[in-house]
Scaffold this motif. Structure first.
Motif, PDB file in Angstrom:
ATOM      1  N   LEU A 126     -22.833   6.037   5.917  1.00 20.11           N
ATOM      2  CA  LEU A 126     -23.307   6.484   7.222  1.00 20.11           C
ATOM      3  C   LEU A 126     -22.355   7.476   7.887  1.00 20.11           C
ATOM      4  N   HIS A 127     -21.054   7.200   7.839  1.00 23.31           N
ATOM      5  CA  HIS A 127     -20.080   7.996   8.598  1.00 23.31           C
ATOM      6  C   HIS A 127     -19.250   8.953   7.754  1.00 23.31           C
ATOM      7  N   GLN A 128     -19.231   8.772   6.436  1.00 23.05           N
ATOM      8  CA  GLN A 128     -18.470   9.611   5.508  1.00 23.05           C
ATOM      9  C   GLN A 128     -17.035   9.847   5.983  1.00 23.05           C
ATOM     10  N   PRO A 129     -16.261   8.759   6.114  1.00 22.54           N
ATOM     11  CA  PRO A 129     -14.879   8.914   6.571  1.00 22.54           C
ATOM     12  C   PRO A 129     -14.000   9.565   5.506  1.00 22.54           C
ATOM     13  N   GLY A 130     -12.949  10.222   5.947  1.00 24.22           N
ATOM     14  CA  GLY A 130     -11.965  10.777   5.026  1.00 24.22           C
ATOM     15  C   GLY A 130     -10.815   9.812   4.816  1.00 24.22           C
ATOM     16  N   LEU A 131     -10.756   8.768   5.659  1.00 22.26           N
ATOM     17  CA  LEU A 131      -9.673   7.795   5.592  1.00 22.26           C
ATOM     18  C   LEU A 131     -10.231   6.402   5.834  1.00 22.26           C
ATOM     19  N   LEU A 132      -9.907   5.476   4.936  1.00 20.28           N
ATOM     20  CA  LEU A 132     -10.275   4.066   5.075  1.00 20.28           C
ATOM     21  C   LEU A 132      -8.984   3.275   5.161  1.00 20.28           C
ATOM     22  N   VAL A 133      -8.809   2.536   6.254  1.00 20.52           N
ATOM     23  CA  VAL A 133      -7.624   1.699   6.437  1.00 20.52           C
ATOM     24  C   VAL A 133      -8.083   0.254   6.501  1.00 20.52           C
TER      25      VAL A 133
ATOM     26  N   ILE B 157      -1.218  -6.229   0.271  1.00 22.76           N
ATOM     27  CA  ILE B 157      -0.679  -5.485  -0.862  1.00 22.76           C
ATOM     28  C   ILE B 157      -0.745  -3.997  -0.541  1.00 22.76           C
ATOM     29  N   LEU B 158       0.401  -3.346  -0.560  1.00 24.90           N
ATOM     30  CA  LEU B 158       0.493  -1.931  -0.236  1.00 24.90           C
ATOM     31  C   LEU B 158      -0.364  -1.110  -1.200  1.00 24.90           C
ATOM     32  N   LYS B 159      -1.174  -0.208  -0.645  1.00 24.50           N
ATOM     33  CA  LYS B 159      -2.031   0.638  -1.472  1.00 24.50           C
ATOM     34  C   LYS B 159      -2.255   1.964  -0.762  1.00 24.50           C
ATOM     35  N   VAL B 160      -2.068   3.040  -1.488  1.00 17.93           N
ATOM     36  CA  VAL B 160      -2.437   4.377  -1.035  1.00 17.93           C
ATOM     37  C   VAL B 160      -3.079   5.051  -2.234  1.00 17.93           C
ATOM     38  N   LYS B 161      -4.389   5.245  -2.169  1.00 15.81           N
ATOM     39  CA  LYS B 161      -5.095   5.796  -3.330  1.00 15.81           C
ATOM     40  C   LYS B 161      -6.267   6.648  -2.866  1.00 15.81           C
ATOM     41  N   TYR B 162      -6.377   7.829  -3.443  1.00 17.93           N
ATOM     42  CA  TYR B 162      -7.541   8.661  -3.154  1.00 17.93           C
ATOM     43  C   TYR B 162      -8.692   8.180  -4.012  1.00 17.93           C
ATOM     44  N   GLN B 163      -9.814   7.872  -3.394  1.00 19.92           N
ATOM     45  CA  GLN B 163     -11.006   7.403  -4.095  1.00 19.92           C
ATOM     46  C   GLN B 163     -11.943   8.599  -4.278  1.00 19.92           C
ATOM     47  N   GLN B 164     -11.965   9.126  -5.479  1.00 12.10           N
ATOM     48  CA  GLN B 164     -12.747  10.329  -5.783  1.00 12.10           C
ATOM     49  C   GLN B 164     -14.237  10.122  -5.503  1.00 12.10           C
ATOM     50  N   LYS B 165     -14.768   8.974  -5.932  1.00  9.96           N
ATOM     51  CA  LYS B 165     -16.206   8.715  -5.781  1.00  9.96           C
ATOM     52  C   LYS B 165     -16.626   8.786  -4.312  1.00  9.96           C
ATOM     53  N   GLU B 166     -15.839   8.162  -3.440  1.00 14.20           N
ATOM     54  CA  GLU B 166     -16.172   8.116  -2.012  1.00 14.20           C
ATOM     55  C   GLU B 166     -15.575   9.288  -1.241  1.00 14.20           C
ATOM     56  N   GLN B 167     -14.712  10.056  -1.881  1.00 14.75           N
ATOM     57  CA  GLN B 167     -14.014  11.195  -1.284  1.00 14.75           C
ATOM     58  C   GLN B 167     -13.273  10.780  -0.016  1.00 14.75           C
ATOM     59  N   LEU B 168     -12.436   9.756  -0.170  1.00 17.66           N
ATOM     60  CA  LEU B 168     -11.631   9.298   0.966  1.00 17.66           C
ATOM     61  C   LEU B 168     -10.298   8.754   0.480  1.00 17.66           C
ATOM     62  N   LEU B 169      -9.343   8.735   1.383  1.00 18.79           N
ATOM     63  CA  LEU B 169      -8.045   8.146   1.117  1.00 18.79           C
ATOM     64  C   LEU B 169      -8.107   6.695   1.574  1.00 18.79           C
ATOM     65  N   HIS B 170      -7.841   5.769   0.658  1.00 21.30           N
ATOM     66  CA  HIS B 170      -7.905   4.329   0.939  1.00 21.30           C
ATOM     67  C   HIS B 170      -6.471   3.837   1.118  1.00 21.30           C
TER      68      HIS B 170
END
Length: 93
Positions: A27-34, A40-53
């Motif tokens: 619905l919102h197509q965010p560029g960042l998901l927090v 557990i520390l995680k910083v990963k770009y999710q190509q499928k969703e086109q966002l930084l998780h």
């Protein structure tokens, strides 16, 4: 366009996001998901969703973790930049 941010307690992972998170991403197509929950520390770009998780990890003083982790970043319009992971030793009682 400014970066849209989705913040939630529990998100799941890219292959198994919760139904609500999938709906919100669509619905919102965010560029960042927090999210949090797993501590557990995680910083990963999710190509499928086109966002930084991002999961900043664990900043509390209780739990199984031995290191307190946090993430600091800047959002400047459409750019997510200067991301850094901050760590502090957790004082065990």
């Amino acid at each position: 366009e400014d970066v849209k941010v989705l913040i939630t307690h529990i998100a799941g992972t890219s292959h198994s996001y919760s139904e609500l998170v999938k709906e919100m991403i669509g619905l919102h197509q965010p560029g960042l998901l927090v999210c949090g929950h797993t501590h557990i520390l995680k910083v990963k770009y999710q190509q499928k969703e086109q966002l930084l998780h991002i999961n900043p990890g664990a900043a509390g003083v209780s739990g199984f973790h031995h290191v307190i982790t946090m993430i600091r970043l800047e959002i400047d319009g459409s750019k997510i930049q200067n991301l850094e992971v901050l760590e502090m030793a957790r004082k065990l009682a």
